[in-house]
Design a protein around this motif. Structure first.
Motif, PDB file in Angstrom:
ATOM      1  N   ASP A  28       0.918  -1.076  -0.090  1.00  0.00           N
ATOM      2  CA  ASP A  28       0.467  -0.093   0.226  1.00  0.00           C
ATOM      3  C   ASP A  28       0.745   1.371  -0.153  1.00  0.00           C
ATOM      4  OD1 ASP A  28      -2.728  -1.465   0.209  1.00  0.00           O
ATOM      5  OD2 ASP A  28      -2.013  -1.980   2.986  1.00  0.00           O
ATOM      6  N   GLU A  29       2.311   1.445   0.603  1.00  0.00           N
ATOM      7  CA  GLU A  29       3.015   2.200   1.044  1.00  0.00           C
ATOM      8  C   GLU A  29       4.372   1.373   1.135  1.00  0.00           C
ATOM      9  OE1 GLU A  29       0.897   6.109   2.563  1.00  0.00           O
ATOM     10  OE2 GLU A  29       2.579   5.134   3.310  1.00  0.00           O
ATOM     11  N   LEU A  30       5.498   2.340  -0.136  1.00  0.00           N
ATOM     12  CA  LEU A  30       6.696   1.455   0.259  1.00  0.00           C
ATOM     13  C   LEU A  30       7.403   2.982   0.670  1.00  0.00           C
ATOM     14  CD1 LEU A  30       8.613  -0.647  -2.792  1.00  0.00           C
ATOM     15  CD2 LEU A  30       6.774   1.193  -2.751  1.00  0.00           C
ATOM     16  N   ASP A  31       8.705   3.075   1.050  1.00  0.00           N
ATOM     17  CA  ASP A  31       9.427   4.871   1.671  1.00  0.00           C
ATOM     18  C   ASP A  31      11.011   3.323   0.369  1.00  0.00           C
ATOM     19  OD1 ASP A  31      11.598   2.919   2.820  1.00  0.00           O
ATOM     20  OD2 ASP A  31      10.048   4.128   4.613  1.00  0.00           O
ATOM     21  N   GLU A  32      12.050   4.634   0.163  1.00  0.00           N
ATOM     22  CA  GLU A  32      12.869   4.409  -0.649  1.00  0.00           C
ATOM     23  C   GLU A  32      14.133   3.412   0.465  1.00  0.00           C
ATOM     24  OE1 GLU A  32      14.162   5.640  -2.995  1.00  0.00           O
ATOM     25  OE2 GLU A  32      13.471   7.355  -3.461  1.00  0.00           O
ATOM     26  N   ASP A  33      13.721   3.175   1.204  1.00  0.00           N
ATOM     27  CA  ASP A  33      14.238   1.959   2.166  1.00  0.00           C
ATOM     28  C   ASP A  33      13.984   0.940   2.395  1.00  0.00           C
ATOM     29  OD1 ASP A  33      16.552   3.666   3.124  1.00  0.00           O
ATOM     30  OD2 ASP A  33      15.100   5.007   4.260  1.00  0.00           O
ATOM     31  N   LEU A  34      12.844   0.881   2.134  1.00  0.00           N
ATOM     32  CA  LEU A  34      12.151  -0.435   1.058  1.00  0.00           C
ATOM     33  C   LEU A  34      11.376  -1.611   2.983  1.00  0.00           C
ATOM     34  CD1 LEU A  34      14.153  -2.262  -0.691  1.00  0.00           C
ATOM     35  CD2 LEU A  34      11.770  -1.432  -0.976  1.00  0.00           C
TER      36      LEU A  34
ATOM     37  N   HIS B 163     -10.127  -9.112  12.764  1.00  0.00           N
ATOM     38  CA  HIS B 163     -10.254  -8.137  13.012  1.00  0.00           C
ATOM     39  C   HIS B 163      -9.262  -7.281  12.255  1.00  0.00           C
ATOM     40  CE1 HIS B 163     -14.429  -8.916  14.334  1.00  0.00           C
ATOM     41  NE2 HIS B 163     -14.217  -8.262  15.391  1.00  0.00           N
ATOM     42  N   ILE B 164      -9.351  -5.705  11.398  1.00  0.00           N
ATOM     43  CA  ILE B 164      -8.886  -5.168  10.975  1.00  0.00           C
ATOM     44  C   ILE B 164      -9.556  -3.544  12.132  1.00  0.00           C
ATOM     45  CG2 ILE B 164      -7.507  -3.814   9.049  1.00  0.00           C
ATOM     46  CD1 ILE B 164      -7.287  -6.472   9.428  1.00  0.00           C
ATOM     47  N   LEU B 165      -8.046  -3.078  12.511  1.00  0.00           N
ATOM     48  CA  LEU B 165      -8.203  -1.331  12.710  1.00  0.00           C
ATOM     49  C   LEU B 165      -7.052  -1.198  11.537  1.00  0.00           C
ATOM     50  CD1 LEU B 165      -8.394  -1.832  16.385  1.00  0.00           C
ATOM     51  CD2 LEU B 165     -10.238  -1.907  15.247  1.00  0.00           C
ATOM     52  N   ASP B 166      -7.898   0.134  11.538  1.00  0.00           N
ATOM     53  CA  ASP B 166      -7.332   1.124  10.546  1.00  0.00           C
ATOM     54  C   ASP B 166      -6.871   2.983  10.999  1.00  0.00           C
ATOM     55  OD1 ASP B 166      -6.300  -0.301   8.146  1.00  0.00           O
ATOM     56  OD2 ASP B 166      -9.304   0.008   7.873  1.00  0.00           O
ATOM     57  N   CYS B 167      -5.288   2.762  11.037  1.00  0.00           N
ATOM     58  CA  CYS B 167      -5.200   3.648  11.884  1.00  0.00           C
ATOM     59  C   CYS B 167      -4.469   5.139  11.554  1.00  0.00           C
ATOM     60  CB  CYS B 167      -3.935   3.055  13.125  1.00  0.00           C
ATOM     61  SG  CYS B 167      -4.124   1.706  13.837  1.00  0.00           S
ATOM     62  N   ALA B 168      -5.311   5.956  11.183  1.00  0.00           N
ATOM     63  CA  ALA B 168      -4.484   7.124  10.292  1.00  0.00           C
ATOM     64  C   ALA B 168      -4.030   7.672  11.128  1.00  0.00           C
ATOM     65  CB  ALA B 168      -5.775   7.773  10.161  1.00  0.00           C
ATOM     66  N   PHE B 169      -2.753   7.725  11.250  1.00  0.00           N
ATOM     67  CA  PHE B 169      -1.562   8.442  11.675  1.00  0.00           C
ATOM     68  C   PHE B 169      -0.757   9.784  11.781  1.00  0.00           C
ATOM     69  CE2 PHE B 169      -0.971   4.264  14.729  1.00  0.00           C
ATOM     70  CZ  PHE B 169      -2.499   4.759  15.790  1.00  0.00           C
TER      71      PHE B 169
ATOM     72  N   LEU C   4       7.780  -0.535   4.104  1.00  0.00           N
ATOM     73  CA  LEU C   4       6.578  -0.736   3.714  1.00  0.00           C
ATOM     74  C   LEU C   4       5.061  -0.356   4.710  1.00  0.00           C
ATOM     75  CD1 LEU C   4       7.048  -4.758   2.303  1.00  0.00           C
ATOM     76  CD2 LEU C   4       7.469  -2.112   1.079  1.00  0.00           C
ATOM     77  N   ILE C   5       4.098  -0.485   4.758  1.00  0.00           N
ATOM     78  CA  ILE C   5       2.644  -1.174   5.020  1.00  0.00           C
ATOM     79  C   ILE C   5       2.050  -1.493   3.924  1.00  0.00           C
ATOM     80  CG2 ILE C   5       0.116   0.102   5.358  1.00  0.00           C
ATOM     81  CD1 ILE C   5       2.143   2.440   7.015  1.00  0.00           C
ATOM     82  N   LYS C   6       1.029  -2.650   4.582  1.00  0.00           N
ATOM     83  CA  LYS C   6       0.339  -3.522   3.784  1.00  0.00           C
ATOM     84  C   LYS C   6      -1.108  -3.785   4.413  1.00  0.00           C
ATOM     85  CE  LYS C   6       2.280  -6.344   2.387  1.00  0.00           C
ATOM     86  NZ  LYS C   6       1.842  -6.788   0.193  1.00  0.00           N
ATOM     87  N   GLY C   7      -1.230  -4.497   4.212  1.00  0.00           N
ATOM     88  CA  GLY C   7      -2.906  -4.730   4.590  1.00  0.00           C
ATOM     89  C   GLY C   7      -3.615  -4.424   3.999  1.00  0.00           C
TER      90      GLY C   7
ATOM     91  N   LYS D 191       2.590   4.145  -5.077  1.00  0.00           N
ATOM     92  CA  LYS D 191       2.572   3.729  -3.280  1.00  0.00           C
ATOM     93  C   LYS D 191       4.103   4.576  -3.085  1.00  0.00           C
ATOM     94  CE  LYS D 191      -1.145   1.626  -4.254  1.00  0.00           C
ATOM     95  NZ  LYS D 191      -0.894   0.353  -4.166  1.00  0.00           N
ATOM     96  N   LEU D 192       4.788   5.164  -3.457  1.00  0.00           N
ATOM     97  CA  LEU D 192       5.682   5.270  -2.531  1.00  0.00           C
ATOM     98  C   LEU D 192       6.373   6.578  -2.676  1.00  0.00           C
ATOM     99  CD1 LEU D 192       9.141   4.375  -3.214  1.00  0.00           C
ATOM    100  CD2 LEU D 192       9.543   6.072  -5.510  1.00  0.00           C
ATOM    101  N   VAL D 193       6.791   6.974  -1.460  1.00  0.00           N
ATOM    102  CA  VAL D 193       6.591   7.626  -1.189  1.00  0.00           C
ATOM    103  C   VAL D 193       7.944   7.991   0.035  1.00  0.00           C
ATOM    104  CG1 VAL D 193       4.420   7.202  -0.004  1.00  0.00           C
ATOM    105  CG2 VAL D 193       5.429   6.582   1.157  1.00  0.00           C
ATOM    106  N   ASP D 194       7.895   9.614   0.726  1.00  0.00           N
ATOM    107  CA  ASP D 194       8.958  10.006   1.330  1.00  0.00           C
ATOM    108  C   ASP D 194       8.773   9.687   2.732  1.00  0.00           C
ATOM    109  OD1 ASP D 194      10.362  11.209  -1.116  1.00  0.00           O
ATOM    110  OD2 ASP D 194       9.120  12.768  -0.468  1.00  0.00           O
ATOM    111  N   VAL D 195       7.833   9.200   3.054  1.00  0.00           N
ATOM    112  CA  VAL D 195       7.034   8.786   4.786  1.00  0.00           C
ATOM    113  C   VAL D 195       6.195   8.443   4.809  1.00  0.00           C
ATOM    114  CG1 VAL D 195       7.045   9.852   6.719  1.00  0.00           C
ATOM    115  CG2 VAL D 195       8.585  10.987   5.654  1.00  0.00           C
ATOM    116  N   LEU D 196       6.196   7.172   5.370  1.00  0.00           N
ATOM    117  CA  LEU D 196       4.954   5.960   5.496  1.00  0.00           C
ATOM    118  C   LEU D 196       4.297   6.651   6.320  1.00  0.00           C
ATOM    119  CD1 LEU D 196       7.028   2.699   6.944  1.00  0.00           C
ATOM    120  CD2 LEU D 196       6.215   4.057   4.391  1.00  0.00           C
ATOM    121  N   GLY D 197       2.304   6.611   5.968  1.00  0.00           N
ATOM    122  CA  GLY D 197       1.677   7.074   7.050  1.00  0.00           C
ATOM    123  C   GLY D 197       0.255   7.588   6.660  1.00  0.00           C
ATOM    124  N   ARG D 198       0.397   7.648   5.063  1.00  0.00           N
ATOM    125  CA  ARG D 198      -0.394   8.275   3.718  1.00  0.00           C
ATOM    126  C   ARG D 198      -1.190   7.628   4.493  1.00  0.00           C
ATOM    127  NH1 ARG D 198       0.642   9.981  -1.717  1.00  0.00           N
ATOM    128  NH2 ARG D 198       1.211   7.902  -1.904  1.00  0.00           N
TER     129      ARG D 198
END
Length: 240
Positions: free
Chosen positions: A86-92, A180-186, A94-97, A123-130
């Motif tokens: 779902d996301e990855l940064d330059e250091d590989l 269950h899944i909790l989605d955390c919008a931090f 990831l956010i998945k799920g 999916k490539l981001v500077d900082v995870l969390g979007r």
């Protein structure tokens, strides 16, 4: 070209890592499904592989394509896993799920000698969390678990809505494991390692969607072509 085309380009490049006789982990999600589709075509032309799917959805797709399947109990060590993110940064990192398969995805990835992540360039981001961070949690004590997650996240400077994922029927979404899944919008997660350490203190959290130090290669396709992020030395085969 469309996002769908870029996903397919990334999946095509990932095929260069596949060799005859390999034991493969098959990821879950729209991009991973492109790889499974292409792998099925290779199998029909004689490629010999044995594959462990990371979800029931992937198992159904792979079986329909005639891909030989196994389980981690039968095949506990894998040569390669190809999955999306779902996301990855330059250091590989990831956010998945997003597809709800993060626990099985992580188990399969860790059982693999090499993990290749395929994605389109959005999916490539500077900082995870979007993308909100998914957490697989047990149903028992759900509200207590949610409260402790929020408290520990706040202790390291992260705040935001924590939402119970629901299915199209409005009922709580259930993973293939019955959780269950909790989605955390931090928002921006500047220190994902600190967050991962905090989440490990919550008994009700089965696994987080943070995949840290797991991916070896990221293949990103977009309008400028295919970019490869690699934490290891790679040698592409020319015939893919």
């Amino acid at each position: 070209m469309s996002t769908d085309d870029w996903k397919r380009q990334a999946a095509e490049q990932a095929l260069s890592f596949v060799e005859d006789g390999m034991k493969l982990g098959l990821g879950t999600g729209s991009t991973a499904a492109k790889f499974v589709e292409l792998l099925g075509a290779r199998v029909r032309t004689g490629l010999k592989v044995i594959c462990v799917p990371t979800s029931e959805a992937t198992r159904i797709q792979a079986a329909a394509l005639g891909i030989p399947l196994s389980t981690l109990d039968e095949t506990p060590s894998l040569d390669l896993t190809v999955d999306g993110a779902d996301e990855l940064d330059e250091d590989l990192r990831l956010i998945k799920g997003g597809g709800g398969a993060l626990l099985r995805e992580k188990i399969v990835a860790v059982a693999s000698e090499r993990v290749v992540i395929i994605a389109d360039n959005s999916k490539l981001v500077d900082v995870l969390g979007r993308f909100p961070l998914p957490l697989e949690v047990v149903p028992f004590g759900l509200r207590a678990t949610e409260g402790l997650i929020g408290k520990l996240a706040a202790d390291i400077g992260l705040e935001g809505d924590i939402t119970l994922r629901r299915g199209t029927d409005g009922k709580p979404f259930l993973t293939d494991n019955g959780n269950h899944i909790l989605d955390c919008a931090f928002g921006s997660i500047d220190d994902p390692e600190a967050l991962e350490d905090a989440l490990k203190l919550v008994p009700g959290v089965v696994e987080s969607g943070l995949f840290l130090g797991i991916a070896d290669v990221g293949i990103i396709a977009g309008p400028k072509g295919v970019e490869v992020l690699a934490g290891i030395e790679i040698d592409f085969e020319e015939d893919v």
